[in-house]
Design an enzyme around this catalytic site. Structure first.
Site, short mmCIF file in Angstrom:
data_model
loop_
_atom_site.label_atom_id
_atom_site.label_comp_id
_atom_site.label_asym_id
_atom_site.label_seq_id
_atom_site.Cartn_x
_atom_site.Cartn_y
_atom_site.Cartn_z
N THR A 75 36.38 14.31 -22.42
CA THR A 75 35.68 14.58 -21.17
C THR A 75 36.12 13.54 -20.13
OG1 THR A 75 33.82 15.34 -22.48
CG2 THR A 75 33.36 14.87 -20.17
N GLY A 124 20.33 16.38 -34.81
CA GLY A 124 21.13 16.82 -33.66
C GLY A 124 22.59 16.82 -34.04
N SER A 161 45.48 21.96 -28.92
CA SER A 161 44.30 21.28 -28.39
C SER A 161 43.32 22.29 -27.80
CB SER A 161 44.71 20.32 -27.26
OG SER A 161 45.62 19.37 -27.71
N CYS A 210 33.66 17.27 -30.71
CA CYS A 210 33.97 18.47 -29.93
C CYS A 210 32.79 19.26 -29.37
CB CYS A 210 34.87 19.38 -30.75
SG CYS A 210 36.50 18.63 -30.94
N PHE A 211 31.72 19.46 -30.12
CA PHE A 211 30.66 20.36 -29.62
C PHE A 211 30.21 19.94 -28.22
CE2 PHE A 211 28.90 22.11 -33.92
CZ PHE A 211 30.00 22.94 -34.00
N LYS A 269 31.57 17.89 -25.98
CA LYS A 269 32.60 17.94 -24.92
C LYS A 269 33.02 19.37 -24.59
CE LYS A 269 37.10 17.36 -27.12
NZ LYS A 269 37.76 18.62 -26.87
N VAL A 299 47.21 17.02 -28.68
CA VAL A 299 46.74 15.74 -28.13
C VAL A 299 45.25 15.84 -27.80
CG1 VAL A 299 49.02 15.16 -27.22
CG2 VAL A 299 47.38 16.36 -25.76
P1 NAD Z 1 42.73 12.54 -31.78
O1 NAD Z 1 42.32 11.65 -30.67
O2 NAD Z 1 42.35 12.23 -33.18
O3 NAD Z 1 44.33 12.71 -31.77
C1 NAD Z 1 45.09 12.91 -30.62
C2 NAD Z 1 46.37 12.10 -30.75
O4 NAD Z 1 47.25 12.48 -29.68
C3 NAD Z 1 46.18 10.59 -30.64
O5 NAD Z 1 46.68 9.97 -31.80
C4 NAD Z 1 46.98 10.20 -29.39
O6 NAD Z 1 47.61 8.93 -29.50
C5 NAD Z 1 47.99 11.31 -29.33
N1 NAD Z 1 48.60 11.51 -28.02
C6 NAD Z 1 47.99 11.61 -26.81
N2 NAD Z 1 48.91 11.82 -25.85
C7 NAD Z 1 50.12 11.85 -26.45
C8 NAD Z 1 51.45 12.04 -25.99
N3 NAD Z 1 51.72 12.26 -24.70
N4 NAD Z 1 52.45 12.00 -26.89
C9 NAD Z 1 52.21 11.78 -28.21
N5 NAD Z 1 50.97 11.60 -28.70
C10 NAD Z 1 49.94 11.65 -27.83
O7 NAD Z 1 42.20 14.00 -31.36
P2 NAD Z 1 41.87 15.21 -32.36
O8 NAD Z 1 40.49 15.06 -32.90
O9 NAD Z 1 43.01 15.44 -33.27
O10 NAD Z 1 41.79 16.41 -31.31
C11 NAD Z 1 42.95 16.94 -30.71
C12 NAD Z 1 42.59 18.24 -30.02
O11 NAD Z 1 42.12 19.20 -30.99
C13 NAD Z 1 41.45 18.12 -29.01
O12 NAD Z 1 41.72 18.99 -27.94
C14 NAD Z 1 40.24 18.59 -29.77
O13 NAD Z 1 39.27 19.15 -28.91
C15 NAD Z 1 40.82 19.67 -30.65
N6 NAD Z 1 40.09 19.93 -31.91
C16 NAD Z 1 39.61 18.88 -32.65
C17 NAD Z 1 38.97 19.14 -33.86
C18 NAD Z 1 38.42 18.02 -34.70
O14 NAD Z 1 37.76 18.31 -35.69
N7 NAD Z 1 38.64 16.76 -34.40
C19 NAD Z 1 38.87 20.44 -34.33
C20 NAD Z 1 39.41 21.48 -33.56
C21 NAD Z 1 40.02 21.20 -32.35
C1 UGA Z 2 33.15 21.81 -35.39
C2 UGA Z 2 33.34 23.29 -35.77
O1 UGA Z 2 32.58 23.59 -36.94
C3 UGA Z 2 34.81 23.59 -36.03
O2 UGA Z 2 34.98 25.00 -36.27
C4 UGA Z 2 35.62 23.19 -34.79
O3 UGA Z 2 37.00 23.41 -35.03
C5 UGA Z 2 35.38 21.71 -34.50
O4 UGA Z 2 33.96 21.50 -34.28
C6 UGA Z 2 36.07 21.26 -33.25
O5 UGA Z 2 36.42 22.05 -32.40
O6 UGA Z 2 36.21 20.05 -33.18
P1 UGA Z 2 33.01 19.52 -36.75
O7 UGA Z 2 32.44 18.99 -35.48
O8 UGA Z 2 34.10 18.79 -37.40
O9 UGA Z 2 33.53 21.03 -36.52
O10 UGA Z 2 31.84 19.64 -37.84
P2 UGA Z 2 30.61 20.64 -38.03
O11 UGA Z 2 30.48 20.93 -39.46
O12 UGA Z 2 30.69 21.80 -37.13
O13 UGA Z 2 29.37 19.74 -37.62
C7 UGA Z 2 29.14 19.37 -36.28
C8 UGA Z 2 27.77 18.70 -36.17
O14 UGA Z 2 26.74 19.66 -36.35
C9 UGA Z 2 27.54 17.62 -37.22
O15 UGA Z 2 26.87 16.52 -36.64
C10 UGA Z 2 26.67 18.30 -38.25
O16 UGA Z 2 25.87 17.42 -38.97
C11 UGA Z 2 25.84 19.22 -37.36
N1 UGA Z 2 25.31 20.41 -38.06
C12 UGA Z 2 26.16 21.32 -38.58
C13 UGA Z 2 23.94 20.59 -38.16
O17 UGA Z 2 23.14 19.75 -37.68
N2 UGA Z 2 23.47 21.70 -38.80
C14 UGA Z 2 24.29 22.64 -39.32
O18 UGA Z 2 23.78 23.64 -39.88
C15 UGA Z 2 25.67 22.44 -39.21
#
Ligand code: NAD
Ligand code: UGA
Length: 462
Positions: free
Chosen positions: A94, A272, A131, A277-278, A280, A90
């Site tokens: 922040t 930038g 998460s 994620c970065f 937060k 989920v």
């Molecule tokens: P997201 O908002 O796309 O998806 C989360 C989903 O969880 C939503 O669809 C929401 O409706 C659902 N949800 C919330 N509470 C719920 C509940 N009680 N029961 C059922 N569903 C519920 O978020 P995301 O980008 O998939 O990120 C999820 C987690 O993974 C975060 O902690 C994030 O930091 C981490 N993460 C994200 C990325 C990324 O690239 N987006 C990469 C690595 C880690």
């Molecule tokens: C990032 C991490 O790369 C993943 O490993 C991690 O799982 C994820 O966050 C997460 O926890 O959500 P993501 O944010 O999807 O993945 O994409 P990135 O490729 O990391 O890019 C992040 C931002 O940095 C983008 O805005 C990108 O344009 C920028 N970036 C990236 C740069 O400006 N320079 C670079 O050399 C690389």
């Protein structure tokens, strides 16, 4: 504890839960994977299309497994009850108010999911924290589970953070650098870890699957994101120095990156970092350090975010000063709105900061992005609460139309399409002098100057 897993549930059908569990279903045809969400609309889209997220290769994976061993449903209780292993994927945004507002992770969705699990569980289960969470969250999950479970029902909690990047999620999931699995240092904890190792072993080489204690695993996720973002802030800090000295940031990054201890990846300067994620996760880390009375450590990591804010506004200042210190009523084309290429995600996109600052200066903006929907852009721009709302904005489906009669083009996302546009045609359609501000360092300044453009690129003074 179940050691041979045949049914998996994933709570949260978002950017992580959807692709991650779709790949598990693809690589483990013997496992039934059910992804649940409280959002009826999201589940409908996963089932009926178009898929709720844009990710290259995702449609093919979902197409192969959906209805075979991959299911999307809002029937959370049933999916939890029948699963032996449950991913919690989920959102952990922040906090926006209360203690730690603007810094700490909001754990209300994690707690709600945990309570849903314990309410529906009639047999032992392995709970996998997918998460990104503050270090020691697994302890809170376990405490809630143990205090509410039915008699004779036990839980093990594992930490298995996700490292995929958007835009390359499927490739990252199919061939991950590593899989990290943290667990309790007890026989039951080891069994649970082994059960998850077995799932990943269906396609990930054993040497790439790392097992650690729970707290190392939780902290490693925050550490990895902080160090990745730190590289970008480092190269962006150097980009300002390059502009002031005549050095070229691409040349500097290449020269530095040849050192095998540093390596060439993730050193691209730009407007930038954005993404969900970065920002937060670093603030989450900073808050953790502050709460643990480590102010110097907190300050150190906070600088990564501060430098990123500086870089975004520095880029806008460059635009305004080059456009003769006023952009009032000038037409500026924003090329790209997603936070990076190959995604439709706009969370924390630097393009929005650029838009915000230019709207504050009374500019007229025409925006083009090949994937982000107009509804999404309008929603994001409305959230800025500018006095004129979105009346100074035109959204375009054609990139040439977006550039027409513009005073300047501003590249905010590195979409490949922008590298091969007909810039002669664009130049002819623009007001003169015609400017290009390349916030992603993807364009060829020599070629563009030959056409007649004034070109400004981050980290390059000529
Ligand atoms: P997201 O908002 O796309 O998806 C989360 C989903 O969880 C939503 O669809 C929401 O409706 C659902 N949800 C919330 N509470 C719920 C509940 N009680 N029961 C059922 N569903 C519920 O978020 P995301 O980008 O998939 O990120 C999820 C987690 O993974 C975060 O902690 C994030 O930091 C981490 N993460 C994200 C990325 C990324 O690239 N987006 C990469 C690595 C880690
Ligand atoms: C990032 C991490 O790369 C993943 O490993 C991690 O799982 C994820 O966050 C997460 O926890 O959500 P993501 O944010 O999807 O993945 O994409 P990135 O490729 O990391 O890019 C992040 C931002 O940095 C983008 O805005 C990108 O344009 C920028 N970036 C990236 C740069 O400006 N320079 C670079 O050399 C690389």
């Amino acid at each position: 504890f179940p050691t041979h897993i045949t049914k998996v549930c994933c709570i949260g059908a978002g950017y992580v839960g959807g692709p991650t569990c779709a790949v598990i279903a693809d690589r483990c045809p013997h496992i039934k994977v059910t992804i649940v969400d409280i959002s009826v609309e999201r589940i409908r889209l996963w089932n009926e299309g178009p898929l709720p997220i844009y990710e290259p290769g995702l449609e093919e994976v979902v197409g192969r497994c959906r209805g075979r061993n991959l299911f999307f449903t809002t029937d959370v209780t049933r999916a939890i009850e029948e699963a032996e292993l449950i991913f919690v994927s989920v959102n952990t945004p922040t906090k926006t108010s209360g203690l730690g507002a603007g810094m700490a992770a909001d754990l209300k969705y994690i707690e709600a999911a945990t309570r849903m699990i314990v309410d529906a569980s009639t047999s032992n289960k392995i709970i996998v924290e997918k998460s990104t969470v503050p270090c020691r969250t697994a302890q809170s999950i376990l405490t809630i589970l143990e205090n509410n479970c039915r008699p004779n029902v036990c839980f093990q909690v594992l930490s298995n953070p996700e490292f995929l990047a958007e835009g390359t999620a499927i490739a990252d999931l199919q061939a991950p650098d590593r899989i990290l699995i943290g667990g309790m240092n007890s026989p039951a904890g080891k069994d649970a870890q082994e059960a998850l190792v077995k799932i990943y072993s269906n396609w990930v080489p054993r040497k790439r699957i790392i097992t650690t204690n729970l707290w190392s695993s939780e902290l490693s996720k925050l550490a990895a994101n902080a160090m990745l973002a730190q590289r970008i802030s480092s190269v962006n800090a150097l980009s300002a120095l390059c502009e002031a000295t005549g050095a070229d940031i691409d040349e500097v990054a290449t020269a530095v990156g040849w050192d095998t201890r540093i390596g060439p990846n993730f050193l691209k300067a730009g407007v930038g970092f954005g993404g969900s994620c970065f920002h937060k996760d670093i603030l989450n880390l900073v808050y953790l350090c502050e709460s643990l009375n480590l102010p110097e450590v907190a300050h150190y990591w906070k600088q990564v975010v501060d430098l990123n804010e500086y870089q975004k506004t520095r880029f806008v200042r460059k635009i305004i000063s080059n456009l003769f210190h006023t952009v009032s009523n000038k037409r500026i084309a924003i090329l790209g709105f997603a936070f990076k290429k190959n995604t439709g995600d706009t969370r924390e996109t630097p393009a929005l900061t650029v838009v915000d600052c230019l709207l504050a200066e009374d500019a007229q903006l025409s925006i083009y992005d090949p994937v982000v929907s107009h509804e999404q852009m309008l929603e994001d721009i409305s959230s800025l609460r500018r006095p004129n709302g979105t009346s100074n904005i035109t959204l375009n489906t054609d990139v040439y139309e977006a550039c027409k009669e513009a005073d300047a083009l501003v590249v905010c996302t590195e979409w490949d399409q922008f590298k091969t546009l007909d810039y002669k045609r664009i130049y002819q359609s623009m007001r003169k002098p015609a400017f290009i501000f390349d916030g992603r360092l993807i364009l060829d300044p020599i070629e563009l100057r030959q056409i007649g453009f004034s070109v400004e690129i981050i980290g390059k003074s000529q």
